[in-house]
Motif scaffolding. Structure first.
Motif, PDB file in Angstrom:
ATOM      1  N   TYR A  45       0.834  -1.197   0.000  1.00 23.92           N
ATOM      2  CA  TYR A  45       0.000   0.000   0.000  1.00 23.92           C
ATOM      3  C   TYR A  45       0.874   1.253   0.000  1.00 23.92           C
ATOM      4  O   TYR A  45       1.825   1.358   0.765  1.00 23.92           O
TER       5      TYR A  45
ATOM      6  N   ASP B 115      -0.671   4.834  -0.849  1.00 26.79           N
ATOM      7  CA  ASP B 115      -1.583   5.780  -0.228  1.00 26.79           C
ATOM      8  C   ASP B 115      -2.942   5.709  -0.902  1.00 26.79           C
ATOM      9  O   ASP B 115      -3.141   4.930  -1.836  1.00 26.79           O
TER      10      ASP B 115
ATOM     11  N   GLU C 115      -6.266   8.415  -1.973  1.00 29.50           N
ATOM     12  CA  GLU C 115      -6.807   9.764  -1.938  1.00 29.50           C
ATOM     13  C   GLU C 115      -8.272   9.757  -2.338  1.00 29.50           C
ATOM     14  O   GLU C 115      -8.672   9.019  -3.227  1.00 29.50           O
TER      15      GLU C 115
END
Lengths: 373, 601
Positions: B433, B435, B437
């Protein structure tokens, strides 16, 4: 070695699994049919041939007037050179031939009787749509014996709806106790166009799966061997010396001449076939219409030599192949022979003969299809 | 007359199915480039397969003439771009040839992963973005929301974005006006040495390779000796000219700012690399245009003719495809199980599928393909490094110091309710992983580093099924990464089948091996004898299944000597065997070799 086959496409009632060329309820036509067959025999291009076996099959040949049958046999005797020792078979179903008729047939020259038994279980017989009970089969068998038939074959079926291993063993027990000289045991095959096919489609026909079917076959082979019947072909068993000479002609790719509706002939490397329907057949004979003939290709004949011959316990002979086709079996079929002699080991070679190992007889299609060119 | 002021060079970018090709058709139609009848076919997608899949595989270009409302006539060069992640590099070269991009967004579906990926690419090339909302005729159309999405997520003004229906031809002229208004005319300097960017090429049997270029500086006319700056090869130009919808229009010269073609009796597309710079052989440019990359295969697979006798046909077919596809690589290889065939390298899975389908369809070949592989780096104990794209070539474990595998950066756009399920999927595929958004209150972009070999199996399908088709996905190569990889062998009847081996992460070997054995049990029919199926790593059996022996396969009664009927039955059975491969003593259906793709993990 030439065989003659006569097809009698009449029966009392069609069994629910039957896809043979047979028509119930047309007995009225049997006289003109008989005349047509006689005429076909008289006009046969093969007239005068030396004949070693004669086989009347159906349908149920004994479902029509015995005299029609006898007239046809007489015509054959008049037009062909039938040897004194010829095997002359007629198929019969219990309930269609009384003792008098059987005596008449025996007297006319029939010396082998093939009786449709199928099962010794009355419930199964009725589920198959057979018109007789087991007691009637026993009556028929005994009548035949007393009529002088000393070569009787009983047809059995397994893999039937409602047939447990016990019921199958019971049938084998009861039939072998009667002591016919020959037994054929075929698995039920649900063919398209039969009532069974429709029933199976809508889930109304429960038959043993392949594993249970195979167990029944293996049981039959063992059981019959114990009772003195050798398996000489995948589905045929006989006491020594009582192998069906007529059927051996088919498996050895011998010549045979067929008469009657839908009958096939194979002679001089050509295949012939008659129109299938009774009326078409009669019309064709009346207008001297010839049977349709096709020359069999050498490839097809070689394939047939293999896949028919491998059905026999004796297998196929390399020398005979070479003599017949002028080519070596090991060249023509190098690939499948190598595959099945060395890789799968389903075939064995013994004294110049190629044979199917007995344990592969019942899965022989996958092997035989490799011999198709 | 040549004047850069009335030239506009643009691309159309969109997610698959958002209507790019249909809009292109309408633009052509409206500018009178084609008659209605010619429009029945989507011109830009001129390969049958492209049309069927609704995607553009190879870029094409066309010049449109448009008389704008300001009364002036404009030359609009539409440079089409391939719409799939496999062809990212080609997309980037097409964009580099433009000053603007029309961004087509589906009024019902809104922004998708490829919309974003392509828009970012366009940003990288400083393109002016012309947003267009398509499919406003759909019942689920929500143009105002989608406009807001474009502003919020991409950050471009979409207040005046044309609301169109390319399908029904609604508001198409507005798109043309916006292109004229917003896309700047090309720059460049005619007096400088020639620099022309190659953005596409294709092979023509009569003219040789036809090179599609955007002239950046200088000009080019027939007879000039040119040089490809990356490959160094030189050619004499036969013809230059413009690309019209119905063919090529030869011209005296093409100059800075223009888009056109070059022919120079070039025999092979290998000499014409997309992204390369064309200059003159003498007094040429000293520096090439930026951005050129050698196209590298990412996915490899063995391709074999189902009928071994057609090996030569397969080679001829691959050679023909390669004439037009510099990204396709192949070399001969031999498999014990499959015989003679080719190891082929592709840009990605889609590229692989396209090539396989074209071989089958256009060349009428029946193929057996092996499971796809990526290219691993094996660092051996003797210090040398080798590349392995075929599991068969993996060295013995004792010779391996360590291995590296390619890792991609994956971006997944999804409605937020599927985030949990996707994270689970990515983690299960060894994803790391990065990030996440929120693009808007309902939509999320998840960023992961993922080993490519986890994606090439059935990742797309798994993603689709977990998100009911709502998630979209894009990736690009990131790096090679050290990884604990092992070779998983599948054994049939005790013998390892080379074409069924694959390389897998050690932690995943057991479940993969088990699934694979189960799958093979399903697809391999019963044989004359019992067939054990085993999965093994380094000689150790980790899974086992058994195909039971066939019990019954026998002809029914033969009555009245009807032998032909029996023969026909056997002929049919033999015909069925043609889909089988003899592997040792076992007959294996051809689809078994692709089973690894459908493990449904």
């Amino acid at each position: 070695m030439t065989g003659i086959y006569v097809h009698i496409p009449f029966c009392v009632k069609k069994c629910l699994y039957c896809d043979f060329n047979s028509y119930p309820g047309l007995r009225d036509m049997s006289y003109s049919y008989g005349e047509a067959v006689v005429r076909e025999i008289e006009n046969s291009p093969f007239k005068g041939a030396d004949v070693d076996t004669v086989y009347f099959g159906g349908g149920t040949p004994t479902s029509i007037d015995t005299e029609i049958i006898i007239d046809i046999l007489a015509a054959l005797k008049a037009e062909f050179s039938i040897s004194d020792s010829a095997e002359i078979t007629i198929e019969c179903n219990p309930g269609t031939a009384d003792r008098a008729a059987l005596i008449r047939l025996r007297g006319a020259g029939f010396n082998r009787l093939s009786v449709g038994c199928q099962s010794a279980d009355d419930k199964i017989l009725s589920r198959l749509g057979r018109i007789h009970t087991h007691a009637e089969f026993v009556d028929c068998f005994n009548s035949a014996r007393s009529a002088g038939f000393d070569n009787i074959s009983a047809d059995l079926m397994f893999g039937l709806p409602g047939q447990s291993p016990e019921i199958w063993c019971d049938t084998l027990e009861k039939i072998t106790a009667l002591g016919p000289e020959h037994i054929s045991a075929y698995s039920l095959k649900v063919e398209e166009g039969t009532p069974f096919y429709e029933m199976k489609k809508r889930g109304a026909l429960e038959i043993p799966d392949d594993d249970r079917n195979r167990a029944m076959y293996d049981e039959a082979v063992d059981f019959l061997k114990r009772r003195g019947y050798e398996r000489y072909e995948i589905s045929n068993f006989a006491k020594p010396g009582f192998e069906s000479r007529h059927n051996l002609i088919y498996w050895r790719l011998g010549d045979y001449i067929g008469f009657g509706a839908g009958a096939h002939s194979f002679a001089g490397g050509r295949r012939f076939s008659n129109p299938l329907g009774i009326e078409e057949y009669i019309a064709a004979v009346r207008s001297s219409g010839r049977m349709t003939a096709e020359k069999e290709s050498a490839e097809n004949m070689m394939s047939e030599f293999m896949f028919l011959g491998l059905r026999l316990d004796a297998g196929v002979s390399e020398a005979e192949f070479e003599q017949r086709f002028g080519a070596k079996m090991t060249d023509v079929f190098a690939r499948p022979l190598n595959k099945h002699l060395n890789l799968t080991k389903a075939l064995i070679k013994e004294n110049g003969r190629i044979k199917l190992r007995p344990e592969y007889a019942y899965v022989s299609n996958i092997i035989m299809s490799d011999f198709i060119m | 007359m040549y004047s850069r002021d009335n030239i506009r060079n643009f691309s159309i970018i969109a997610h698959v199915d958002h209507g790019k090709s249909t809009l292109a058709d309408r633009l052509l139609e409206l500018t009178g480039a084609l008659t209605q009848r010619e429009m029945q076919e989507q011109i830009l997608d001129n390969m049958e397969l492209e049309r069927e899949r609704g995607i553009t595989i190879k870029a094409r270009a066309v010049r449109l003439v448009y008389k704008a409302k300001d009364g002036r006539e404009y030359y609009l060069n539409l440079i089409d771009t391939p719409g799939h992640v496999d062809f990212n590099y080609e997309v980037s070269r097409s964009l580099a040839a433009c000053e603007g991009a029309v961004l087509v967004v589906d009024a019902a579906q809104g922004i998708e992963a490829q919309t974003l990926a392509n828009t970012y690419l366009a940003f990288e090339h400083d393109l002016e973005i012309v947003p267009v909302i398509n499919k406003i005729d759909l019942p689920g159309a929500r143009p105002d929301e989608v406009k807001r999405e474009i502003e919020d997520i991409i950050g471009i003004d979409s207040e005046n974005a044309p609301l169109i229906s390319a399908k029904n031809g609604v508001n198409i002229e507005e798109v043309l006006e916006k292109i004229v208004e917003l896309v700047p005319p090309p720059g460049g300097d005619e007096s400088k040495p020639l620099k022309a960017l190659i953005f596409d090429s294709y092979y023509d049997a009569y003219k040789g390779v036809i090179v599609y270029v955007r002239v950046m500086d200088g000009s080019l006319k027939s007879g000039t000796r040119i040089k490809m700056m990356a490959t160094g090869s030189e050619f004499d130009v036969v013809d230059v000219g413009y690309l019209l919808p119905n063919g090529m229009l030869p011209a005296d010269e093409i100059s800075a700012g223009e888009v056109g073609f070059i022919t120079a009796s070039i025999k092979s597309v290998q000499d014409v690399r997309v992204g390369d710079t064309v200059t003159t052989a003498s007094n040429g440019a000293s520096e090439a245009l930026p951005g050129y990359k050698d196209v590298k295969s990412m996915v490899y697979s063995g391709i074999y003719p189902a009928d071994g006798a057609r090996y030569d046909d397969l080679r001829d077919a691959l050679e023909k495809l390669k004439l037009n596809d510099a990204a396709l690589n192949f070399e001969a290889e031999t498999s014990i199980a499959l015989g003679f065939g080719f190891r082929c390298g592709f840009l990605g899975l889609l590229h692989m599928e396209i090539i396989q389908e074209r071989l089958e369809r256009e060349f009428n070949l029946d193929l057996v393909t092996t499971a796809p592989s990526v290219e691993y780096k094996v660092i051996k104990t003797d210090g040398t490094t080798i590349s392995v794209d075929n599991p068969t070539n993996m060295p013995e474990p004792s010779e391996i110091d360590y291995m590296e595998e390619p890792v991609v950066r994956a971006a997944i756009l999804t409605p937020k309710e599927y985030v949990g399920s996707i994270m689970e999927l990515c983690q299960g595929r060894r994803g790391t992983y990065i990030d996440m958004e929120y693009l808007d209150p309902n939509r999320v972009q998840l960023n992961y580093l993922m080993p490519l070999n986890e994606i090439i199996y059935d990742f797309f399908d798994a993603l689709k099924s977990r998100t009911r088709g709502y998630a979209s996905f894009d990736y690009e190569f990131e790096k090679y990464q050290k990884s604990n990889l092992v070779k998983l062998d599948m054994l049939l009847n005790g013998e390892a089948v080379d074409a069924l081996s694959f390389i897998v992460h050690a932690d995943r070997a057991y479940p993969r091996g088990r699934k694979m054995a189960e799958k093979l049990k399903e697809v391999i029919p019963r044989q004359l004898f019992e067939v054990p199926i085993q999965a093994a790593v380094g000689g150790k059996i980790i899974a086992r299944e058994t195909v039971k022996a066939m019990r019954k396969d026998v002809l029914a009664k033969c009555y009245g000597g009807d032998i032909s009927r029996k023969r026909k039955l056997l002929e049919k059975q033999k015909e069925g065997k043609k889909r089988m491969r003899q592997v040792g003593s076992v007959e294996v259906p051809q689809e078994a070799f692709m089973s690894v793709l459908k493990l449904d993990e």
